[in-house]
Design an enzyme around this catalytic site. Structure first.
Site, PDB file in Angstrom:
ATOM      1  N   SER A  35      33.893  20.662 -51.052  1.00 23.69           N
ATOM      2  CA  SER A  35      34.051  19.396 -50.330  1.00 23.69           C
ATOM      3  C   SER A  35      35.473  18.895 -50.536  1.00 23.69           C
ATOM      4  CB  SER A  35      33.004  18.384 -50.821  1.00 23.69           C
ATOM      5  OG  SER A  35      32.937  17.293 -49.947  1.00 23.69           O
ATOM      6  N   ASN A  36      35.720  17.621 -50.349  1.00 22.71           N
ATOM      7  CA  ASN A  36      37.064  17.072 -50.523  1.00 22.71           C
ATOM      8  C   ASN A  36      36.978  15.630 -51.010  1.00 22.71           C
ATOM      9  OD1 ASN A  36      36.981  15.263 -48.105  1.00 22.71           O
ATOM     10  ND2 ASN A  36      36.712  17.236 -47.071  1.00 22.71           N
TER      11      ASN A  36
END
Ligand code: CTP
Length: 228
Positions: A35-36
């Site tokens: 993810s980020n």
């Protein structure tokens, strides 16, 4: 379309706007994902701003820890593929799309059904590119206003201009995400607004709520100019 009243002096046609926000998660196995750092704050501020200005809003949100504005319809998604599917489904009937989501660019080629065990000291993960939502939407758009965000750590303006053109956008909001007062996680943002007609305006550092209003006004202006 219904006519909304903002002030006695200004009447306008309310739009249906789709706003995407937050990160996506690309699962490696049932307990791990890629993810980020996106928290969804900017996208939620954009959704709240459109709603406050009388528009109908569909907020397509990746996993975030925020309460969605009560006045918008929220659809929760997890992966980039989910976000693409829901965005395509909502897009046909909308007047504008603002892609504020930080969509993952890669996903594991395969997602293991069971937790992957530690095993050897090294582990090679094969990734495949996700589909670009704005690029695909751009191919099917008709009258809708298309807006993107550009999260950059290098040269925000040059990169944002490239994305504006490659993705066929009407406007892109470039933000440098390398500092702590703008971009991911911050409550403030510093945006350069670049439109397809060549205008480029650097907005000063401001709370994301205020930046959300300026994003909404920009999309409204482009929408209004199409009708003239
Ligand atoms: N975007 C999208 N679909 C993707 C990735 C990004 O629609 N699979 C959208 C984002 O929501 C944003 C715009 O494209 O509005 C630019 O995203 P950004 O992450 O800045 O750029 P990328 O297109 O991912 O390009 P790069 O990785 O080269 O920076």
């Amino acid at each position: 379309m219904r006519v909304a009243e903002l002030s006695p002096a200004w009447y306008f046609f309310a739009m249906k706007v789709v706003v995407t926000a937050g990160p996506t998660r690309e699962f490696i196995d049932p307990v791990r994902f890629l993810s980020n750092r996106s928290t969804g704050k900017m996208g939620y501020a954009v959704a709240a701003a459109f709603s406050a200005r009388g528009h109908e809003v569909v907020l397509i949100s990746g996993p975030v820890a925020l309460e969605p504005p009560a006045t918008v319809r929220t659809v929760s998604v997890v992966s980039a593929a989910d976000m693409l599917e829901v965005t395509l489904a909502e897009f046909g009937s909308c007047d504008g799309l603002v892609m504020a989501a930080a969509v993952a660019d890669w996903a594991p080629r395969n997602t293991a059904e069971r937790k992957i065990k530690k095993g050897d000291k090294t582990f090679v993960l094969e990734l495949k590119a996700t589909r670009d939502i704005l690029h695909e939407i751009s191919a099917v758009r008709t009258r809708q206003v298309l807006a993107g965000f550009a999260a950059e750590t290098g040269d925000p303006i040059a990169e944002a201009r490239r994305k504006l053109s490659d993705k066929g956008l009407d406007v892109i909001f470039a933000n440098d995400v390398s500092g702590s007062d703008a971009g991911f996680e911050a409550d403030t943002n510093r945006i350069v607004c670049i439109t397809a007609n060549g205008d480029e305006v650097a907005w000063p550092l401001m709370p994301k709520a205020e930046a959300g209003l300026k994003v909404a006004e920009t999309v409204e202006r482009i929408h209004e100019s199409r009708k003239g």
